[in-house]
Structures are given as C-alpha cells and as structure tokens.
Design a protein around this motif. Structure first.
Motif, PDB file in Angstrom:
ATOM      1  N   ARG A 197     -40.802  10.868 -26.777  1.00 48.96           N
ATOM      2  CA  ARG A 197     -41.186   9.979 -27.875  1.00 48.96           C
ATOM      3  C   ARG A 197     -41.961  10.775 -28.912  1.00 48.96           C
ATOM      4  N   GLY A 198     -41.869  10.323 -30.148  1.00 48.76           N
ATOM      5  CA  GLY A 198     -42.601  10.967 -31.225  1.00 48.76           C
ATOM      6  C   GLY A 198     -43.948  10.297 -31.440  1.00 48.76           C
ATOM      7  N   LEU A 199     -45.010  11.100 -31.496  1.00 44.79           N
ATOM      8  CA  LEU A 199     -46.365  10.606 -31.754  1.00 44.79           C
ATOM      9  C   LEU A 199     -46.753  10.999 -33.186  1.00 44.79           C
ATOM     10  N   ARG A 200     -47.038  10.002 -34.007  1.00 41.73           N
ATOM     11  CA  ARG A 200     -47.484  10.245 -35.380  1.00 41.73           C
ATOM     12  C   ARG A 200     -48.978   9.980 -35.459  1.00 41.73           C
ATOM     13  N   ILE A 201     -49.711  10.995 -35.882  1.00 38.83           N
ATOM     14  CA  ILE A 201     -51.168  10.930 -35.969  1.00 38.83           C
ATOM     15  C   ILE A 201     -51.560  10.996 -37.438  1.00 38.83           C
ATOM     16  N   VAL A 202     -52.343  10.025 -37.891  1.00 34.94           N
ATOM     17  CA  VAL A 202     -52.864  10.027 -39.257  1.00 34.94           C
ATOM     18  C   VAL A 202     -54.385  10.117 -39.172  1.00 34.94           C
ATOM     19  N   LEU A 203     -54.955  11.112 -39.816  1.00 35.95           N
ATOM     20  CA  LEU A 203     -56.396  11.328 -39.863  1.00 35.95           C
ATOM     21  C   LEU A 203     -56.879  11.094 -41.291  1.00 35.95           C
ATOM     22  N   MET A 251     -59.389  19.052 -42.072  1.00 29.98           N
ATOM     23  CA  MET A 251     -58.897  20.389 -41.785  1.00 29.98           C
ATOM     24  C   MET A 251     -59.302  20.885 -40.400  1.00 29.98           C
ATOM     25  N   ALA A 252     -60.562  20.766 -40.042  1.00 30.03           N
ATOM     26  CA  ALA A 252     -61.023  21.274 -38.749  1.00 30.03           C
ATOM     27  C   ALA A 252     -60.367  20.523 -37.589  1.00 30.03           C
ATOM     28  N   ALA A 253     -60.196  19.204 -37.744  1.00 26.74           N
ATOM     29  CA  ALA A 253     -59.567  18.407 -36.686  1.00 26.74           C
ATOM     30  C   ALA A 253     -58.104  18.797 -36.512  1.00 26.74           C
ATOM     31  N   VAL A 254     -57.404  19.022 -37.619  1.00 22.84           N
ATOM     32  CA  VAL A 254     -55.999  19.438 -37.552  1.00 22.84           C
ATOM     33  C   VAL A 254     -55.893  20.793 -36.861  1.00 22.84           C
ATOM     34  N   ALA A 295     -60.168  19.063 -52.452  1.00 26.08           N
ATOM     35  CA  ALA A 295     -60.359  19.243 -51.012  1.00 26.08           C
ATOM     36  C   ALA A 295     -59.738  18.039 -50.299  1.00 26.08           C
ATOM     37  N   PRO A 296     -58.974  18.244 -49.205  1.00 28.94           N
ATOM     38  CA  PRO A 296     -58.163  17.163 -48.628  1.00 28.94           C
ATOM     39  C   PRO A 296     -58.999  16.054 -47.994  1.00 28.94           C
ATOM     40  N   GLY A 297     -58.389  14.838 -48.006  1.00 29.50           N
ATOM     41  CA  GLY A 297     -59.027  13.698 -47.365  1.00 29.50           C
ATOM     42  C   GLY A 297     -58.125  13.001 -46.367  1.00 29.50           C
ATOM     43  N   ARG A 298     -56.906  13.515 -46.204  1.00 27.19           N
ATOM     44  CA  ARG A 298     -55.959  12.853 -45.287  1.00 27.19           C
ATOM     45  C   ARG A 298     -55.016  13.912 -44.716  1.00 27.19           C
ATOM     46  N   ALA A 299     -54.615  13.708 -43.477  1.00 25.41           N
ATOM     47  CA  ALA A 299     -53.668  14.623 -42.834  1.00 25.41           C
ATOM     48  C   ALA A 299     -52.785  13.857 -41.854  1.00 25.41           C
ATOM     49  N   GLU A 300     -51.613  14.413 -41.576  1.00 25.75           N
ATOM     50  CA  GLU A 300     -50.715  13.878 -40.557  1.00 25.75           C
ATOM     51  C   GLU A 300     -50.284  15.008 -39.636  1.00 25.75           C
ATOM     52  N   ILE A 301     -50.167  14.679 -38.370  1.00 24.94           N
ATOM     53  CA  ILE A 301     -49.551  15.567 -37.382  1.00 24.94           C
ATOM     54  C   ILE A 301     -48.484  14.754 -36.657  1.00 24.94           C
ATOM     55  N   GLY A 305     -61.393  12.297 -33.725  1.00 25.33           N
ATOM     56  CA  GLY A 305     -61.853  11.385 -34.767  1.00 25.33           C
ATOM     57  C   GLY A 305     -63.334  11.081 -34.653  1.00 25.33           C
ATOM     58  N   GLN A 306     -63.793  10.850 -33.437  1.00 26.88           N
ATOM     59  CA  GLN A 306     -65.211  10.542 -33.237  1.00 26.88           C
ATOM     60  C   GLN A 306     -66.100  11.739 -33.569  1.00 26.88           C
ATOM     61  N   GLU A 307     -65.655  12.934 -33.201  1.00 17.97           N
ATOM     62  CA  GLU A 307     -66.446  14.135 -33.458  1.00 17.97           C
ATOM     63  C   GLU A 307     -66.606  14.412 -34.953  1.00 17.97           C
ATOM     64  N   THR A 308     -65.599  14.092 -35.733  1.00 12.59           N
ATOM     65  CA  THR A 308     -65.587  14.455 -37.154  1.00 12.59           C
ATOM     66  C   THR A 308     -65.850  13.282 -38.086  1.00 12.59           C
ATOM     67  N   GLY A 309     -65.845  12.049 -37.542  1.00  6.59           N
ATOM     68  CA  GLY A 309     -66.031  10.870 -38.386  1.00  6.59           C
ATOM     69  C   GLY A 309     -64.793  10.443 -39.131  1.00  6.59           C
ATOM     70  N   LEU A 310     -63.652  10.973 -38.769  1.00  4.22           N
ATOM     71  CA  LEU A 310     -62.389  10.630 -39.419  1.00  4.22           C
ATOM     72  C   LEU A 310     -61.819   9.324 -38.868  1.00  4.22           C
ATOM     73  N   GLY A 311     -61.127   8.604 -39.719  1.00  6.49           N
ATOM     74  CA  GLY A 311     -60.344   7.470 -39.248  1.00  6.49           C
ATOM     75  C   GLY A 311     -59.100   7.971 -38.536  1.00  6.49           C
ATOM     76  N   VAL A 312     -58.669   7.272 -37.496  1.00  7.18           N
ATOM     77  CA  VAL A 312     -57.522   7.692 -36.693  1.00  7.18           C
ATOM     78  C   VAL A 312     -56.513   6.553 -36.610  1.00  7.18           C
ATOM     79  N   GLU A 313     -55.255   6.879 -36.861  1.00  2.00           N
ATOM     80  CA  GLU A 313     -54.163   5.912 -36.693  1.00  2.00           C
ATOM     81  C   GLU A 313     -53.068   6.593 -35.871  1.00  2.00           C
ATOM     82  N   LEU A 314     -52.630   5.924 -34.808  1.00  4.38           N
ATOM     83  CA  LEU A 314     -51.597   6.459 -33.926  1.00  4.38           C
ATOM     84  C   LEU A 314     -50.402   5.514 -33.890  1.00  4.38           C
ATOM     85  N   SER A 315     -49.192   6.073 -33.874  1.00  6.69           N
ATOM     86  CA  SER A 315     -47.990   5.245 -33.717  1.00  6.69           C
ATOM     87  C   SER A 315     -46.907   6.064 -33.030  1.00  6.69           C
TER      88      SER A 315
END
Length: 381
Positions: free
Chosen positions: A182-188, A205-208, A246-252, A279-289
């Motif tokens: 299955r494909g996991l899409r991560i949005v930070l 950036m650091a989380a990615v 400077a970036p504010g959003r990323a996808e993996i 997400g918790q370590e960096t304060g980023l919002g996390v979305e998984l699908s």
C-alpha cells in the motif's frame, strides 16, 4: 491445440491493437469495447459490461450442472511513456501497456474461440476482463458490484508474465503468491517565512531528512518469509521552487510491502508511530492517508493441482517459485473461490515490468491460452 494458425494471426493483431491504445486504471472504456467486439462472434450466453467500472465478463454455459470457473485478466495500462520504435508502439503520450496486460487480455480472449466452437459439457466458464488492477481498486470494485452475484465462481485462475523466466516456462507454487502493499502519503505542515529569516517560520526540512531513511529502515527487505517487510520512498517534495521562501509544507510518499496482510498491519502501525513522533518533536501538523491498497495473494492447493495437471497434459515445462514482491489484486478472488495464479516466462532477456522499453512477447499467447483451456476442459468437459 484449439487455436488455428489463422486464430493466432488474429490474436497477435488484436494484442497489438490493444497495445497501441493503452488506457489507465478507471479509464478503460475503449479497451472494454474492443474486448466485447472480439468476444461477440463466439456468442456467449451473456456478456456483462460495466462490471466494477469498465469490467467485462463473458459467460459460456454447459448443458449439465457443474462448477463455475473464472479466468481473469486485466484491462488497464500504466501512466508511463513507452520508449520503443516498434510499429505497434503506444499512440497515447505518457501511457503504455508496459506490464503485459494487453497480452493477458489476448490469452483470455483466445479462450472465446474454443468455447465458441465447443461449449463446456457442464457448469460455466467465465472470462473476466477486470479494470483498475494497477491501483488495487479493480478486484474489490468487481466483487462489490451486484452483477458479480451472477458469476459467483467456485474456481478462479489467472496468470502474470514474468521477465527473467525462460520463454514459455511456468512457475507455480501453493501458498503465498504475491506480496501485500500500500502507498502511504505523508503531509507535514508548518508555515513559510522569508529565506533570510528562516527562524520566523516552521520548516519541515529536518523532519523530512530524518523520516526518509528512518522509514526505509523499518522495511529493509530480505528473505520472503512471514517477517518480510520493505519500505520504498517513491516521492518527496518540499516548499515552493523559489530561493526567497523557506518551506512550510512537505510530502513524502512511501510504498509499504509485506508478504502477508497481518504483517502489513504491524508495519503500518510502526510507520504511523514514526511520523507522529516526528510531528510532535518538530511541532508540525501531520496528515496520513493510504492509497493503492493491495492484499496478499495466496494460491489454493486444489487450484494449483488443477493447473499442474493442465501443464502436464499440455507437456509444458513448469517448476516451483517463490512469491512475487510485486502486488496483485487477484488475491481478493481467493476469498470468493479456490484460486491460483501462475507465472509465465516472457524470456530471460525481456525488459522488466513497468520499464519504458517493455513489450509483451507474442510467442507466449498460445501456451498461456492452452493452459487455461486445458484447465477449463479438465473441470468442465
């Protein structure tokens, strides 16, 4: 041999016609219509269309009661540009039959010639042309369609061509046949800032940079046993293509792969926990699908025995095989019937599946069709 020389000429022409006009998952309307036109001269008792999308099922009935035997192939192509100078190369930019589904369709369509000339003595033979295999959505949609109740198979058979295996050689084993995936899409999500003052923003950036190797380490591959797990990062993007922001959003995007559905559940839990921790370590919002969900495929011993009998009857070389790393949604039919899939060699020097220079070898149309037809005749007469 139930196919004449003229049949084989027409089948090769049909395969190349399909190859020139590939349609991707969910958009196989013209392909389905071409299949129906090919099947019509054999006068099946019924042709079901619009099955789970653009699926087609042709029903050939015997005179006596007996089992229902389904032979399944796939309608869809891939969103990959074909690199070829052949006369039958894809005429659709960015799309190509680079997995061999055009050849699989042709082998199953070939059965209509034999069934049209001689109906089964008993039971029913079903030729199923399934949509949307490449996304993992097609088999589920076909089975969920109320029209599938008219089919309700007792046995289900399928094949996949296999580059690297000698031309026409068959590989077949009981038990696990294809991995789950299955494909996991991560949005930070953080927030942007001026590139000169990155401290005023929240960059992913650091989380990615941490997540990509850490996710991969969850599934290093290895032996194809019940502990097998493979995580492949397939796509990553971050920020805007600009030097001043400077970036504010990323996808993996990552593909998770295991031998069994049970192991997939465990791998998903571990991957989700890593992402949430990041997400918790960096304060980023996390979305998984999750996307392109494939369940594992398992060959039933009785269905395998029937295929082996057909291979021996047809005097075709065959041997055992380990499960394929690649996924196949045919496994869902194994929850409805005694099912098995075999691998048919497309040549030791054949380009790999999903490569831009792959082309299905016409020389294996006849042996593939013979295996299916012998299996049908052995079961249905």
């Amino acid at each position: 041999m139930f196919l004449s020389n003229s049949d084989l000429v027409e089948l090769v022409a049909f395969r190349r016609q399909l190859h020139r006009a590939p349609e991707i998952s969910g958009a196989e309307q013209e392909t389905a219509q071409a299949v129906v036109r090919f099947l019509m001269p054999s006068k099946p008792e019924r042709i079901i269309t619009g099955l789970g999308g653009h699926g087609v099922a042709a029903i050939y009935e015997g005179a006596e009661p007996g089992p229902t035997v389904l032979v399944r192939c796939e309608l869809d192509a891939l969103p990959i540009e074909e690199l070829s100078d052949s006369e039958h190369r894809s005429q659709v930019p960015g799309k190509g039959h680079l997995c061999g589904h055009d050849g699989h369709m042709t082998m199953v369509a070939a059965l209509s010639r034999g069934l049209g000339r001689q109906r089964p003595q008993r039971g029913r033979a079903i030729l199923l042309f399934q949509p949307a295999e490449e996304t993992g959505a097609g088999a589920a949609a076909v089975i969920a369609d109320p029209k599938f109740r008219e089919i309700a198979p007792d046995y289900a058979f399928s094949l996949h061509n296999k580059p690297g295996l000698p031309l026409g050689h068959v590989a077949l084993s009981e038990g696990y046949a294809n991995c789950a995936s299955r494909g996991l899409r991560i949005v930070l999500t953080g927030h942007t800032s001026h590139a000169s003052t990155p401290e005023h923003g929240l960059s992913p950036m650091a989380a990615v940079a941490w997540l990509m190797p850490t996710l991969t380490a969850l599934g290093p591959g290895g032996a194809l046993d019940e502990e097998y797990a493979l995580v492949t990062v397939t796509h990553a993007s971050m920020g805007e293509p600009a030097f001043g922001i400077a970036p504010g959003r990323a996808e993996i995007w990552a593909t998770l792969r295991t031998l069994t559905d049970a192991q997939m559940g465990s791998l998903c839990e571990r991957a989700e926990a890593l992402v949430q921790d990041a997400g918790q370590e960096t304060g980023l919002g996390v979305e998984l699908s999750y996307h392109d969900v494939f369940h594992h495929c398992e060959n039933h011993p009785e269905a395998v025995a029937l295929l082996r009998r057909a291979l021996d009857d047809e005097k075709l070389a065959h041997g055992p095989t380990e499960p394929m790393r690649g996924s196949e949604d045919f496994g869902l039919f194994g929850r409805q019937a005694k099912a098995a899939m075999f691998l048919l060699g497309s040549g030791e020097d054949c380009p790999h599946l999903h490569n831009p220079d792959y082309d299905f070898p016409d020389d294996i149309i006849a042996p593939g069709a013979r295996i299916f037809m012998r299996t049908l005749r052995n079961l249905l007469g």
